[in-house]
Design a protein around this motif. Structure first.
Motif, mmCIF file in Angstrom:
data_model
loop_
_atom_site.group_PDB
_atom_site.id
_atom_site.type_symbol
_atom_site.label_atom_id
_atom_site.label_comp_id
_atom_site.label_asym_id
_atom_site.label_seq_id
_atom_site.Cartn_x
_atom_site.Cartn_y
_atom_site.Cartn_z
ATOM 1 N N THR A 120 45.953 -4.528 39.431
ATOM 2 C CA THR A 120 46.778 -5.698 39.742
ATOM 3 C C THR A 120 48.217 -5.542 39.268
ATOM 4 N N LEU A 121 48.476 -4.505 38.483
ATOM 5 C CA LEU A 121 49.819 -4.325 37.926
ATOM 6 C C LEU A 121 50.572 -3.230 38.661
ATOM 7 N N SER A 122 50.529 -3.216 39.969
ATOM 8 C CA SER A 122 51.063 -2.090 40.719
ATOM 9 C C SER A 122 52.539 -1.836 40.424
ATOM 10 N N ARG A 123 53.383 -2.868 40.448
ATOM 11 C CA ARG A 123 54.811 -2.668 40.210
ATOM 12 C C ARG A 123 55.069 -2.220 38.775
ATOM 13 N N PHE A 124 54.433 -2.873 37.830
ATOM 14 C CA PHE A 124 54.578 -2.540 36.415
ATOM 15 C C PHE A 124 54.087 -1.117 36.155
ATOM 16 N N ARG A 125 52.904 -0.816 36.658
ATOM 17 C CA ARG A 125 52.311 0.505 36.449
ATOM 18 C C ARG A 125 53.160 1.593 37.081
ATOM 19 N N ASP A 126 53.616 1.356 38.309
ATOM 20 C CA ASP A 126 54.450 2.349 38.977
ATOM 21 C C ASP A 126 55.738 2.590 38.203
ATOM 22 N N ALA A 127 56.321 1.518 37.642
ATOM 23 C CA ALA A 127 57.541 1.677 36.844
ATOM 24 C C ALA A 127 57.284 2.565 35.637
ATOM 25 N N VAL A 128 56.138 2.370 34.982
ATOM 26 C CA VAL A 128 55.788 3.176 33.816
ATOM 27 C C VAL A 128 55.663 4.643 34.199
ATOM 28 N N PHE A 129 54.918 4.925 35.265
ATOM 29 C CA PHE A 129 54.698 6.317 35.647
ATOM 30 C C PHE A 129 55.926 6.963 36.269
ATOM 31 N N ARG A 130 56.920 6.163 36.645
ATOM 32 C CA ARG A 130 58.173 6.727 37.150
ATOM 33 C C ARG A 130 59.204 6.887 36.041
ATOM 34 N N GLY A 131 58.788 6.644 34.791
ATOM 35 C CA GLY A 131 59.662 6.948 33.665
ATOM 36 C C GLY A 131 60.402 5.787 33.070
ATOM 37 N N ALA A 132 59.986 4.546 33.365
ATOM 38 C CA ALA A 132 60.655 3.388 32.775
ATOM 39 C C ALA A 132 60.335 3.276 31.286
#
Length: 307
Positions: free
Chosen positions: A115-127
């Motif tokens: 359910t945390l797609s945007r948050f999770r994607d930000a983390v894995f993209r280096g945020a």
């Protein structure tokens, strides 16, 4: 945290911190557990390192500065941040007496938060995610989690995992920001160039927003209204890498995220990440990570299964 480590050489796309020895190897920790840092005292690190877990830092006292993949981020007491450890990072400066709680969460926990797609994607993209809502009891809770994880009790560890997952869900719901968007690139400009720092920031933003498309140095320079040769020189002095290296790095970070968080084919990963050919993607990925994309994906999936 067990720091059995191996080393790889820094490739040409890794910007060198101007105050640190660029010959330092990049240390890759082989530990993939759900665990806590053994010390509360923040220490300056001799060189950048990487590890597979998500790292959470809650500062209880003082102030620390991270070198985080070409930017400097300063975090003070009472702040909670988290980031993916596979992005090179290093504590470069600390205020005397700085203390923190450092927790390491296996990436499988985040991969399971559909359910945390945007948050999770930000983390894995280096945020570098900072929670914008901190409660008075957070410090006591993080200290308790650390203490319980260090006991080595599997039952307690599972309770902490559940509670910490809930805390992450609250961060996503209540608000967060990416500290990289507010941190300047490490400046290597001369006094005569210092007034051009705004141009460097604009170039970095343009690259971040357009690197997955078909862009070149000319596109970046045109966006800031500078001659390409001057723009390249200014960017290199300020950031420590060329524009082409910065573009390639953003594409490779995106590819690495897609390899871990999706079952997309290697070919599709290559094109979705902005590479014009699969062969060029393989070459760039292997040069930077010393691993083929398929082997990297298998290794990360194996690590997740062990969590």
């Amino acid at each position: 945290m067990d720091k059995a480590a191996s080393t790889i050489s820094q490739d040409g796309s890794v910007p060198a911190h101007p105050d640190l020895d660029p010959r330092h190897p990049l240390v890759v920790f082989g530990d993939h557990r759900f665990c806590a840092g053994e010390t509360l005292v923040v220490q300056r690190m001799a060189g950048p390192h990487m590890h597979s877990q998500i790292e959470l830092n809650f500062l209880t006292q003082g102030q620390m500065t991270y070198w985080f993949d070409g930017r400097e981020l300063t975090i003070g007491a009472g702040r909670l941040c988290l980031f993916w450890g596979m992005v090179p990072h290093q504590v470069t400066e600390i205020e005397k007496g700085t203390r923190f709680v450092c927790l390491y969460v296996p990436m499988s926990v985040f991969l399971g938060l559909a359910t945390l797609s945007r948050f999770r994607d930000a983390v894995f993209r280096g945020a570098v995610i900072e929670a914008t809502v901190i409660r008075p009891f957070d410090e006591d809770v993080f200290l308790r989690w650390r203490e319980e994880l260090l006991q080595g009790d599997e039952g307690l560890a599972e309770i902490v995992r559940t509670e910490l997952t809930a805390r992450v869900l609250r961060i996503e719901r209540e608000g967060w920001r990416d500290l990289r968007e507010h941190a300047p690139a490490i400046a290597g400009l001369s006094s005569s160039d210092s007034g051009r720092a705004g141009h460097v920031e604009q170039m970095l933003r343009f690259i971040a927003e357009h690197a997955l498309g078909d862009i070149s140095v000319d596109h970046v320079a045109r966006d800031v209204g500078l001659h390409p040769n001057y723009a390249m020189s200014l960017f290199k002095r300020a950031v420590g890498q060329t524009m082409n290296q910065a573009i390639a790095r953003h594409r490779l970070d995106t590819a690495r995220s897609l390899l871990i968080s999706t079952d997309m084919s290697i070919t599709n990963v290559a094109f979705e990440s902005g590479f014009g050919s699969v062969s060029r993607f393989y070459e760039a990925f292997t040069d930077r990570f010393a691993d083929r994309p398929s082997a990297f994906r298998r290794r990360m999936q194996a690590n997740a299964r062990r969590d």
